[in-house]
Design an enzyme around this catalytic site. Structure first.
Site, mmCIF file in Angstrom:
data_model
loop_
_atom_site.group_PDB
_atom_site.id
_atom_site.type_symbol
_atom_site.label_atom_id
_atom_site.label_comp_id
_atom_site.label_asym_id
_atom_site.label_seq_id
_atom_site.Cartn_x
_atom_site.Cartn_y
_atom_site.Cartn_z
ATOM 1 C CB SER A 28 -0.847 0.066 1.270
ATOM 2 O OG SER A 28 -1.566 -1.095 1.442
ATOM 3 C CG HIS A 59 -3.234 -2.227 -3.165
ATOM 4 N ND1 HIS A 59 -2.192 -3.119 -3.058
ATOM 5 C CD2 HIS A 59 -3.467 -1.780 -1.923
ATOM 6 C CE1 HIS A 59 -1.824 -3.205 -1.794
ATOM 7 N NE2 HIS A 59 -2.588 -2.416 -1.080
ATOM 8 C CG HIS A 81 -4.924 -7.229 0.449
ATOM 9 N ND1 HIS A 81 -4.846 -6.310 -0.553
ATOM 10 C CD2 HIS A 81 -3.865 -7.005 1.268
ATOM 11 C CE1 HIS A 81 -3.775 -5.543 -0.363
ATOM 12 N NE2 HIS A 81 -3.162 -5.947 0.735
ATOM 13 C CE1 TYR A 83 -8.602 -5.666 1.900
ATOM 14 C CE2 TYR A 83 -6.773 -6.394 3.260
ATOM 15 C CZ TYR A 83 -7.299 -5.530 2.332
ATOM 16 O OH TYR A 83 -6.521 -4.523 1.816
ATOM 17 C CD GLU A 84 -8.571 -7.041 -2.643
ATOM 18 O OE1 GLU A 84 -9.018 -6.525 -3.670
ATOM 19 O OE2 GLU A 84 -7.370 -7.360 -2.512
ATOM 20 C CB ALA A 111 1.699 -0.377 4.799
ATOM 21 C CG MET A 209 -4.577 -6.579 7.195
ATOM 22 S SD MET A 209 -5.943 -5.499 6.789
ATOM 23 C CE MET A 209 -6.060 -4.518 8.302
ATOM 24 C CB SER A 210 -0.243 -8.425 2.504
ATOM 25 O OG SER A 210 0.830 -7.619 2.956
ATOM 26 C CG ASN A 233 -0.166 1.687 12.041
ATOM 27 O OD1 ASN A 233 0.092 1.250 10.920
ATOM 28 N ND2 ASN A 233 -0.722 0.951 12.984
ATOM 29 C CG HIS A 244 -6.703 2.518 4.202
ATOM 30 N ND1 HIS A 244 -5.688 1.582 4.151
ATOM 31 C CD2 HIS A 244 -7.003 2.804 2.910
ATOM 32 C CE1 HIS A 244 -5.404 1.317 2.883
ATOM 33 N NE2 HIS A 244 -6.176 2.055 2.115
HETATM 34 N N1 HPA Z 1 -2.612 -3.597 11.478
HETATM 35 C C1 HPA Z 1 -2.875 -4.316 10.369
HETATM 36 N N2 HPA Z 1 -2.490 -3.950 9.148
HETATM 37 C C2 HPA Z 1 -1.787 -2.824 9.035
HETATM 38 C C3 HPA Z 1 -1.478 -2.009 10.139
HETATM 39 C C4 HPA Z 1 -1.913 -2.425 11.436
HETATM 40 O O1 HPA Z 1 -1.670 -1.765 12.454
HETATM 41 N N3 HPA Z 1 -0.770 -0.940 9.671
HETATM 42 C C5 HPA Z 1 -0.663 -1.107 8.328
HETATM 43 N N4 HPA Z 1 -1.281 -2.230 7.947
#
Ligand code: HPA
Length: 269
Positions: A28, A59, A81, A83-84, A111, A209-210, A233, A244
């Site tokens: 991302s 993306h 992903h 989750y899609e 990310a 998530m990847s 983060n 996001h």
């Molecule tokens: N959690 C899950 N996926 C993420 C995060 C997170 O804190 N930051 C970026 N992708």
């Protein structure tokens, strides 16, 4: 080989001039890192027979083929992903396609949220191992012996030599040198603070998530892997609440730096 994989490879081979040796998946906000390719051949996923299409903002959803630092590479600008709503088999189809096209190395970027205390937004973490126990394995189902063995070893998914090269590059660039364990969740919700405390206990340093599913599929095929997480983060409960957009903004800020790391890495492998 599954029908989808064969048809995807055939379609791509008809459209490219040179087979790639290195695959790079851009996470991302990192899509810009492909801009170093001069006159790339662009193939959107939607053009490829049987291919899943990335539906996430940030993306793009395409392959870019060309030469970077003199080496034939393929970038995935946008990944698929779980989750899609795609099956894990579909999620890793692009990785397997790159494997069938002949890549010997896959560079995974993402990310991620920092779990370990010293991991702050803006840091880049070299992935040294992962935890995939919270997602379905992409290898479930009938094993395709043409791709790899039924019970692949996962002792060293992330190539040791590559970890050393990445450490050297981060040092040269005067960046913090740190490596850690990446944990993949299914998403799409970010974690609760209680989940993050659990992941901490389990030995995870960053969460996203990847990536782990792609690393498993590539490792199954004998592809050498390097992984980098941009820490965008602090994970849930350790800092501010998560959005996001903020994560994308931080990732984009790190994009130029990641591009430089990728170039220096490609020269050395
Ligand atoms: N959690 C899950 N996926 C993420 C995060 C997170 O804190 N930051 C970026 N992708």
């Amino acid at each position: 080989m599954t029908e989808n994989l064969t048809s995807a490879c055939e379609y791509i081979e008809r459209n490219i001039e040179e087979k790639p040796e290195i695959g790079i998946i851009l996470g991302s906000g990192l899509g810009h890192a492909a801009s170093g390719l001069a006159q790339p051949v662009i193939i959107p996923y939607r053009e490829i027979p049987g291919f899943p299409v990335s539906t996430v903002h940030g993306h793009a959803g395409q392959f870019l083929f060309g030469r970077l630092c003199g080496k034939p590479v393929v970038f995935m600008q946008g990944r698929i992903h779980y989750y899609e709503g795609y099956s894990m088999e579909q999620v890793v189809l692009p990785v397997r396609t790159m494997g069938c096209l002949g890549i010997h190395t896959l560079i995974l970027t993402n990310a991620a949220g920092g779990i370990r205390e010293d991991l702050q937004p803006g840091d880049i973490m070299i992935i040294k191992d992962h935890i995939s126990s919270f997602i379905p394995s992409p290898l479930v189902g009938k094993n395709d012996d043409a791709l790899g063995t039924r019970f692949p070893d996962m002792t060293q998914v992330y190539d040791k030599e590559y970890i050393g090269i990445l450490e050297a590059i981060l040092t040269e660039l005067k960046l913090k040198v740190t490596s850690g364990v990446y944990l993949q969740t299914t998403g799409p919700a970010y974690e609760t603070p209680a989940e993050i405390r659990m992941f901490q206990t389990l030995g995870a340093d960053a969460v996203g998530m990847s990536t782990a599913c792609e690393a498993i599929a590539a490792s199954h095929m004998g592809i050498r892997i390097a992984g980098l997480s941009t820490i965008c983060n602090q994970a849930a409960g350790l800092g501010e609440s998560l959005s996001h957009q903020d994560i994308l903004d931080m990732s984009q800020k790190l994009s130029a730096c990641m591009t430089e790391i990728l170039k220096r890495f490609i020269v050395r492998i």
